[in-house]
Write an enzyme that holds these catalytic residues in place. Sequence first.
Site, PDB file in Angstrom:
ATOM      1  N   SER A   1      -3.027 -37.498  26.425  1.00 21.04           N
ATOM      2  CA  SER A   1      -4.362 -36.936  26.222  1.00 21.04           C
ATOM      3  C   SER A   1      -4.303 -35.461  25.838  1.00 21.04           C
ATOM      4  O   SER A   1      -3.336 -34.748  26.133  1.00 21.04           O
ATOM      5  CB  SER A   1      -5.189 -37.084  27.498  1.00 21.04           C
TER       6      SER A   1
HETATM    7  N1  SAH Z   1      -2.861 -40.418  31.393  1.00 24.54           N
HETATM    8  C1  SAH Z   1      -2.120 -40.629  30.162  1.00 24.54           C
HETATM    9  C2  SAH Z   1      -3.023 -41.080  29.029  1.00 24.54           C
HETATM   10  C3  SAH Z   1      -2.431 -42.267  28.342  1.00 24.54           C
HETATM   11  S1  SAH Z   1      -3.452 -43.127  27.204  1.00 24.54           S
HETATM   12  C4  SAH Z   1      -1.310 -39.404  29.794  1.00 24.54           C
HETATM   13  O1  SAH Z   1      -1.479 -38.347  30.414  1.00 24.54           O
HETATM   14  O2  SAH Z   1      -0.460 -39.499  28.918  1.00 24.54           O
HETATM   15  C5  SAH Z   1      -4.109 -44.427  28.224  1.00 24.54           C
HETATM   16  C6  SAH Z   1      -3.125 -45.382  28.830  1.00 24.54           C
HETATM   17  O3  SAH Z   1      -3.888 -46.392  29.502  1.00 24.54           O
HETATM   18  C7  SAH Z   1      -2.234 -46.116  27.836  1.00 24.54           C
HETATM   19  O4  SAH Z   1      -0.893 -45.904  28.172  1.00 24.54           O
HETATM   20  C8  SAH Z   1      -2.629 -47.593  28.019  1.00 24.54           C
HETATM   21  O5  SAH Z   1      -1.539 -48.484  27.875  1.00 24.54           O
HETATM   22  C9  SAH Z   1      -3.175 -47.602  29.435  1.00 24.54           C
HETATM   23  N2  SAH Z   1      -4.064 -48.715  29.757  1.00 24.54           N
HETATM   24  C10 SAH Z   1      -5.052 -49.256  29.004  1.00 24.54           C
HETATM   25  N3  SAH Z   1      -5.650 -50.257  29.666  1.00 24.54           N
HETATM   26  C11 SAH Z   1      -5.033 -50.365  30.881  1.00 24.54           C
HETATM   27  C12 SAH Z   1      -5.186 -51.218  32.026  1.00 24.54           C
HETATM   28  N4  SAH Z   1      -6.101 -52.199  32.073  1.00 24.54           N
HETATM   29  N5  SAH Z   1      -4.376 -51.017  33.075  1.00 24.54           N
HETATM   30  C13 SAH Z   1      -3.435 -50.041  33.072  1.00 24.54           C
HETATM   31  N6  SAH Z   1      -3.233 -49.220  32.028  1.00 24.54           N
HETATM   32  C14 SAH Z   1      -4.015 -49.368  30.942  1.00 24.54           C
END
Ligand code: SAH
Length: 230
Positions: free
Chosen positions: A68
């Site tokens: 993010s």
């Molecule tokens: N907090 C992260 C943001 C990653 S983007 C950072 O700091 O890098 C969002 C993430 O949510 C992705 O890796 C995606 O695979 C995950 N995601 C999406 N749906 C999900 C679910 N139902 N359960 C767990 N993870 C999920």
Amino acid sequence: MVPSPPSDPAQAARRIRLLMLLRRSGITDHRVLAAIERIPREAFVPAALQDQAYEDTALPIGRGQTISQPFVVALMTQALAVGDRHKVLEIGTGSGYQAAILTRLCRRLYTVERHKPLLDHALAQLHVLGITNITGIVGDGLKGWPSQAPFDRIIVTAAHRTDVPPAALTEQLGQGGILVIPLTKPNRAQYLYRIIKTAAGLESEELCPVRFVPLLPNIATGDASSSGEG
Ligand code: SAH
């Protein structure tokens, strides 16, 4: 055990510039700013994008997912009002960067990711930084983490497809707890919400428009070519 600032002077200068930008953009919580100052974002950014590690932008991390934007990480962390006695649940580990910031502020962080390779990589990076107050699992975050509930705080870093938060998450939030989550309105616009669980029910506050990858059901299959938004 404490992650140290970057030894590369160029990265150190970029990090200070980013902190000044965050302050100007309304991030006033000193604990949040201090956490961002201590955690090297470059440890969570792919090798090829190291020079952009302190740009205020989201960056690709593989599997069609992104780390993010720093402002959004700071804003969500500030809205979560994390205290050092808090047990926190994060849905969407991704790169592990938001998780690293949270571990500086809470007692223990529980994090759920549906892509096993992303979770494994994130936990390895957190381990290298000496961060130990975190437990991560591969799972479907739409179901929360029932065996560890209740949580004082829950943060979701992918956008839920409706404007109603997943029931499992509001159920697993303790009394007085706060949930920060991007929701999608009927016109398909995403907004960040802060939802407080009070004795009278859920109080919801809209914070700002955002753009996140989607919160998807089930654990991802091993297909490395799957893609999504950048
Ligand atoms: N907090 C992260 C943001 C990653 S983007 C950072 O700091 O890098 C969002 C993430 O949510 C992705 O890796 C995606 O695979 C995950 N995601 C999406 N749906 C999900 C679910 N139902 N359960 C767990 N993870 C999920």
